[in-house]
Scaffold this active site. Structure first.
Site, PDB file in Angstrom:
ATOM      1  N   CYS A 132      36.087  63.494   8.510  1.00 50.59           N
ATOM      2  CA  CYS A 132      36.259  63.029   9.885  1.00 50.59           C
ATOM      3  C   CYS A 132      34.985  62.294  10.270  1.00 50.59           C
ATOM      4  O   CYS A 132      34.003  62.328   9.536  1.00 50.59           O
ATOM      5  CB  CYS A 132      36.532  64.183  10.850  1.00 50.59           C
ATOM      6  SG  CYS A 132      37.279  63.595  12.392  1.00 50.59           S
ATOM      7  N   LYS A 207      47.293  69.813  13.909  1.00 54.65           N
ATOM      8  CA  LYS A 207      46.045  70.236  14.545  1.00 54.65           C
ATOM      9  C   LYS A 207      46.171  70.008  16.043  1.00 54.65           C
ATOM     10  O   LYS A 207      46.456  68.894  16.498  1.00 54.65           O
ATOM     11  CB  LYS A 207      44.883  69.426  13.981  1.00 54.65           C
ATOM     12  CG  LYS A 207      43.529  69.789  14.556  1.00 54.65           C
ATOM     13  CD  LYS A 207      42.434  68.957  13.913  1.00 54.65           C
ATOM     14  CE  LYS A 207      41.067  69.300  14.462  1.00 54.65           C
ATOM     15  NZ  LYS A 207      40.026  68.439  13.858  1.00 54.65           N
ATOM     16  N   ARG A 217      31.973  73.235  18.087  1.00 50.92           N
ATOM     17  CA  ARG A 217      31.310  71.995  18.516  1.00 50.92           C
ATOM     18  C   ARG A 217      29.822  72.201  18.698  1.00 50.92           C
ATOM     19  O   ARG A 217      29.047  71.268  18.549  1.00 50.92           O
ATOM     20  CB  ARG A 217      31.988  71.451  19.766  1.00 50.92           C
ATOM     21  CG  ARG A 217      33.380  70.991  19.359  1.00 50.92           C
ATOM     22  CD  ARG A 217      34.113  70.220  20.405  1.00 50.92           C
ATOM     23  NE  ARG A 217      35.442  69.931  19.882  1.00 50.92           N
ATOM     24  CZ  ARG A 217      36.483  69.610  20.619  1.00 50.92           C
ATOM     25  NH1 ARG A 217      36.339  69.534  21.933  1.00 50.92           N
ATOM     26  NH2 ARG A 217      37.641  69.367  20.065  1.00 50.92           N
ATOM     27  N   ARG A 229      40.087  64.832  22.938  1.00 48.17           N
ATOM     28  CA  ARG A 229      40.795  64.449  21.719  1.00 48.17           C
ATOM     29  C   ARG A 229      42.322  64.503  21.885  1.00 48.17           C
ATOM     30  O   ARG A 229      43.060  64.544  20.917  1.00 48.17           O
ATOM     31  CB  ARG A 229      40.370  65.369  20.561  1.00 48.17           C
ATOM     32  CG  ARG A 229      38.865  65.466  20.361  1.00 48.17           C
ATOM     33  CD  ARG A 229      38.519  65.802  18.923  1.00 48.17           C
ATOM     34  NE  ARG A 229      37.268  66.514  18.761  1.00 48.17           N
ATOM     35  CZ  ARG A 229      36.050  65.953  18.797  1.00 48.17           C
ATOM     36  NH1 ARG A 229      35.923  64.658  19.012  1.00 48.17           N
ATOM     37  NH2 ARG A 229      34.973  66.693  18.617  1.00 48.17           N
ATOM     38  N   LYS A 260      46.203  74.322  12.586  1.00 47.02           N
ATOM     39  CA  LYS A 260      44.930  74.678  13.210  1.00 47.02           C
ATOM     40  C   LYS A 260      45.049  74.553  14.718  1.00 47.02           C
ATOM     41  O   LYS A 260      45.557  73.529  15.171  1.00 47.02           O
ATOM     42  CB  LYS A 260      43.837  73.743  12.686  1.00 47.02           C
ATOM     43  CG  LYS A 260      42.465  73.985  13.289  1.00 47.02           C
ATOM     44  CD  LYS A 260      41.439  73.004  12.765  1.00 47.02           C
ATOM     45  CE  LYS A 260      40.071  73.318  13.363  1.00 47.02           C
ATOM     46  NZ  LYS A 260      39.036  72.369  12.996  1.00 47.02           N
TER      47      LYS A 260
HETATM   48 ZN   LIG Z   1      36.909  64.892  14.285  1.00 49.13          ZN
END
Ligand SMILES: [Zn+2]
Length: 336
Positions: A132, A207, A217, A229, A260
C-alpha cells in the site's frame, strides 16, 4: 406392568428434549467432540519495521507490539520461528514521505531491505509484505491524490511497482491492502511479466472502513492528513458487496483472500468461506487487540482466556489464517 424391562417405562412421550450435556461432562469427552482447534500454523504475525539500528519502541496503544529497526526485526523473527509461527507480515515506515509515496517502490526501501535481511537469516520463515502507499505518502492516503480525489488507476500502477520490488527482494507472498479496483490484476500481470509467476497474492479483498484500525495508525504512522478512506474501503453495513469484492479479486488472480477486521465481521468470513472455498485469511486488527489488553490491565477480563476465545471464534467462522498481534502469546499458550 412390573415385569417389563427396566427403563422402557421411563420413556415418556412428554420428555422430548435431548440431553446434549452428555458429551460435555469431562475434559476427555469435550476434546473428543471438539469441532474447531487452533494451531500455531493458523497464525501470521504483523510487524512494523522502521529505519535505524538498535531501535525498539513499544506502541503506546498496543502493549507488547513494537516498531523495530531491521536488526531488531531479525531478532523478533528468530523468536517467531522458535515458536513455530510460520509467517510474518511486514509494514514499513520510511525515512521520508512524499506526495507519491516513492519510499514504497524504492528497491532499497525499508521493506525491501528488511525482506532481504530476514530471508538471508531465516529463509524458512514465510515473509508476506503489505502493499500500500499510505505509510509512504505525506498526505497519508493509500494512493495518488489529485485535488481532493484519490485516483484509482494511477495508484495501482505504483502498487504494482511496489509489489515487484518486494518480490525482487525475496518476499514469499504479496498482500495488497489498498482496496483500489483492479490492483490484483495489475500486480499479477507485473509479477508474471517479470518471472514471479509463482509468488502468490493474498488480497485484502473485503476490507472495511473501520474504527478498529485506530492503534495501527499510530504504529504505522499512516493517519490521513485530510478526509478518510471511505471512498475505497467498504461500508461496514454491507455484506453482499463483500462477496462482489472477493469475487473480483479471485477473478483477477488472488490466491488467498482476506476479510478485515475480523471480530465484527465473522459473518463475512463465513459467507466468503462458504461461497468461494478459497484459502481465507482474517485480520484480527489493532483495535481488537488493544481492547483486550486494556480491559485485562484493568482486571476486567481474563486476558489469556479471552484471547484464545477470540482467535477460536475467527477460525470457527471459517478463517484458515489469522493475522494477529496475539500470535506469539497464543503460540506460547498452545505449547503448554
Ligand atoms: Zn493504505
Amino acid at each position: 406392568m412390573s415385569d417389563s424391562p427396566k427403563g422402557l417405562d421411563l420413556i415418556k412421550p412428554q420428555e422430548s428434549f435431548k440431553r446434549l450435556r452428555r458429551t460435555r461432562m469431562t475434559d476427555a469427552l469435550r476434546s473428543m467432540v471438539r469441532e474447531t482447534e487452533l494451531s500455531v500454523n493458523d497464525f501470521i504475525y504483523p510487524m512494523f519495521v522502521v529505519p535505524g539500528k538498535n531501535f525498539r519502541k513499544e506502541i503506546g496503544s498496543m502493549p507488547g507490539v513494537f516498531q523495530l529497526s531491521i536488526d531488531e526485526t531479525i531478532k523478533e523473527c528468530v523468536e517467531v520461528k522458535r515458536l513455530a509461527i510460520p509467517a510474518v507480515i511486514l509494514f514499513g515506515i520510511p525515512e521520508h514521505k512524499d506526495e507519491v509515496g516513492s519510499g514504497a517502490y524504492d528497491e532499497h526501501g525499508i521493506i525491501q531491505e528488511a525482506v532481504r535481511a530476514i530471508k538471508k537469516e531465516i529463509p524458512e520463515l514465510v515473509v508476506i509484505t503489505d502493499v500500500c502507499l499510505c505509510e509512504y505518502t505525506s498526505h497519508g492516503h493509500c494512493g495518488i491524490v489529485r485535488g481532493n480525489e484519490i485516483v484509482n488507476d494511477a495508484s495501482i500502477e505504483l502498487l504494482a511497482k511496489e509489489a515487484l520490488t518486494h518480490a525482487q527482494a525475496g518476499a514469499d507472498i504479496i498482500a495488497p491492502s489498498d482496496m483500489f479496483d483492479g490492483r490484483v490484476r495489475a500486480i499479477r500481470g507485473t509479477l508474471d511479466a517479470n518471472g514471479f509467476e509463482l509468488i502468490p497474492i493474498m488480497s485484502y479483498a473485503a476490507k472495511y472502513a473501520s474504527g478498529f484500525y485506530g492503534p495501527f495508525r499510530e504504529a504505522a504512522e499512516s493517519t490521513p492528513k485530510f478526509g478518510d478512506r471511505r471512498s475505497h474501503q467498504m461500508d461496514p453495513a454491507n455484506s453482499n458487496e463483500a462477496l462482489r469484492e472477493v469475487e473480483q479479486d479471485i477473478i483477477e488472480g488472488a490466491d488467498m483472500v482476506m476479510v478485515k477486521p475480523a471480530l465484527s465481521y465473522l459473518d463475512i468470513i463465513r459467507r466468503v468461506k462458504d461461497r468461494f472455498e478459497m484459502p481465507t485469511a482474517a485480520y484480527n486488527v489493532s483495535g481488537e487487540y488493544s481492547m483486550v489488553k486494556a480491559a485485562a490491565r484493568n482486571g476486567w477480563i481474563d486476558e489469556e482466556r479471552v484471547m484464545m476465545e477470540i482467535l477460536l471464534s475467527i477460525k470457527r467462522a471459517g478463517a484458515d489464517m489469522i493475522l494477529t498481534y496475539f500470535a506469539k502469546d497464543a503460540a506460547n499458550v498452545l505449547r503448554r
